[in-house]
Design an enzyme around this catalytic site. Structure first.
Site, PDB file in Angstrom:
ATOM      1  N   GLN A 210      60.991  27.190 -99.100  1.00  9.33           N
ATOM      2  CA  GLN A 210      62.343  26.787 -97.767  1.00  9.33           C
ATOM      3  C   GLN A 210      62.496  25.290 -97.114  1.00  9.33           C
ATOM      4  OE1 GLN A 210      63.855  28.287 -94.379  1.00  9.33           O
ATOM      5  NE2 GLN A 210      65.373  29.469 -95.072  1.00  9.33           N
TER       6      GLN A 210
ATOM      7  N   ARG B 178      70.205  28.805 -99.512  1.00  7.90           N
ATOM      8  CA  ARG B 178      71.287  29.927 -98.174  1.00  7.90           C
ATOM      9  C   ARG B 178      71.207  29.433 -97.171  1.00  7.90           C
ATOM     10  NH1 ARG B 178      66.785  33.526 -93.185  1.00  7.90           N
ATOM     11  NH2 ARG B 178      67.293  35.316 -94.346  1.00  7.90           N
TER      12      ARG B 178
ATOM     13  N   HIS C  83      67.370  24.930 -97.085  1.00  5.66           N
ATOM     14  CA  HIS C  83      67.865  25.638 -96.287  1.00  5.66           C
ATOM     15  C   HIS C  83      68.929  25.615 -95.490  1.00  5.66           C
ATOM     16  CE1 HIS C  83      67.733  28.435 -92.631  1.00  5.66           C
ATOM     17  NE2 HIS C  83      66.667  28.545 -92.390  1.00  5.66           N
TER      18      HIS C  83
ATOM     19  N   TYR D 141      71.849  24.555 -88.605  1.00  7.90           N
ATOM     20  CA  TYR D 141      70.927  23.785 -89.227  1.00  7.90           C
ATOM     21  C   TYR D 141      71.640  23.110 -90.040  1.00  7.90           C
ATOM     22  CZ  TYR D 141      66.865  27.293 -87.636  1.00  7.90           C
ATOM     23  OH  TYR D 141      66.502  27.492 -86.747  1.00  7.90           O
TER      24      TYR D 141
ATOM     25  N   ARG E 245      60.953  41.535 -91.430  1.00  5.59           N
ATOM     26  CA  ARG E 245      59.432  42.707 -90.713  1.00  5.59           C
ATOM     27  C   ARG E 245      59.030  43.549 -90.842  1.00  5.59           C
ATOM     28  NH1 ARG E 245      63.122  42.675 -85.327  1.00  5.59           N
ATOM     29  NH2 ARG E 245      63.611  39.824 -84.206  1.00  5.59           N
TER      30      ARG E 245
ATOM     31  N   GLY F 288      68.839  40.950 -93.784  1.00  2.00           N
ATOM     32  CA  GLY F 288      69.980  40.584 -91.890  1.00  2.00           C
ATOM     33  C   GLY F 288      70.137  42.538 -91.934  1.00  2.00           C
TER      34      GLY F 288
END
Length: 350
Positions: A101, A227, A175, A180, A320, A297
């Site tokens: 990424q 993304r 990304h 960002y 996670r 998500g």
């Protein structure tokens, strides 16, 4: 569990067939050296998760001026490329696929990380939040990128893509999400330009598309994903009703490329956004983008399986649970219970 749609093969394109539909989501771990060089521990960390259909690495900065944190990895120096090769070698030895990424944070930085210079952004703006893991630093003012600097940034993304190939990556994910740099060009709140990179949807999407084309021409479009975060929710970007038109235009243009996929950049894909006519990010992207869609998500494995079964999206990125379960895929195959994620797990690269 073998009938689980998450565990079925998926043809991404002519180059890649994924062994399952579960993607290891990019997760910033900040475990690289002070010179932003990947470590042996990082190689082992990714190799343990090579059973994923595809690994997407943590955000990897494209230049010394691209970062907003300490100890994130880079992919712009020979030493970084060499050590990333150790990562990709171990993943490939375990029959995995891995994309890098590639990342520029734009205004989400501080002069402390940039040799005293202000962070660059589409327009001069001011952030006020506190920077994580920075001993109390707060964000501040950014400076407006010149057109010449924008052209240099596009080249830097292409070079990062080429470096990723030298390092043995199978592809790159640009990304373009989460507030960002690329995302800053796509929202009216942070892009107040009136030149060829601002002022209307076509111009605001130009930087993202220029980066996609530069990377695609450098390494092949089938090796490039992106993304995106059509909804404004992170790093102090305020949503605007006009943002949906920018992202609709961008996604329609991406339909004319042969990129590998579009990936949802969100922590909770159940959230809906007023600026997207009260739908979720993935639903918005599914409506306007005809290619492979990775949702991400706060999905459970059950809700992700339902989403794939009902063609809401094609692939699911899991974060996670992969930190807590390096053997996630094997546990699913054997119908074993998963170890629950705990925040203390972030202290090591287990």
């Amino acid at each position: 569990m073998k009938s689980n749609p998450l565990l079925t093969e998926y043809t991404l394109n002519k180059r890649f067939t994924l062994k399952n539909r579960i993607i290891m989501a990019p997760m910033t771990r900040a475990k690289a050296t002070d010179d932003l060089v990947p470590t042996d521990g990082m190689a082992e960390y990714y190799a343990r998760r090579a059973d994923a259909g595809l690994i997407i690495t943590e955000g990897t900065v494209i230049g010394s001026d691209a970062r907003g944190h300490n100890n994130v990895p880079g992919i712009f120096s020979e030493k970084q490329v060499l050590h990333w090769q150790q990562v990709t070698d171990q993943v490939h030895q375990n029959n995995g696929l891995i994309f890098s990424q590639i990342w520029h944070v734009g205004r989400v930085s501080h002069p402390n990380f940039l040799n005293g210079k202000l962070p660059i952004s589409p327009s001069e703006t001011t952030m006020t939040g506190r920077i994580n893991r920075s001993n109390g630093l707060t964000y501040g003012k950014s400076r407006t990128a010149t057109v010449d600097e924008i052209k240099e940034l596009i080249t830097s993304y292409a070079i990062a893509s080429e470096n990723a190939m030298k390092a043995g990556f199978d592809g790159v994910e640009i990304h373009g999400a989460n507030g960002y740099l690329i995302d800053q060009f796509l929202h009216y709140d942070t892009n107040q330009r009136t030149d060829e990179y601002g002022g209307n949807p076509e111009n605001m999407a130009k930087f993202a598309l220029d980066v996609v084309h530069a990377c695609g021409q450098a390494i092949g479009y089938e090796r490039v994903g992106i993304r995106l975060s059509p909804g404004a929710y992170l790093h102090e970007i305020v949503g605007d009703s006009r943002d949906a038109i920018v992202f609709q235009y961008l996604l329609e243009q991406l339909n004319n490329t042969q990129i590998a996929y579009v990936h949802t950049g969100n922590f909770n894909d159940a959230a809906t956004f007023k600026e997207l006519n009260n739908v979720s990010m993935s639903d918005f992207m599914r409506k306007h983008y005809r290619g492979n869609l990775i949702a991400c998500g706060s999905y459970t494995l059950e809700s992700a399986a339902d989403g794939i079964q009902n063609n809401v999206f094609d692939l699911i990125a899991i974060g996670r649970p992969f930190i807590a379960n390096p053997d996630l895929i094997n546990k699913l195959l054997l119908d074993q219970s998963l170890t629950q994620y705990d925040v203390s797990m972030l202290n090591t690269l287990y």
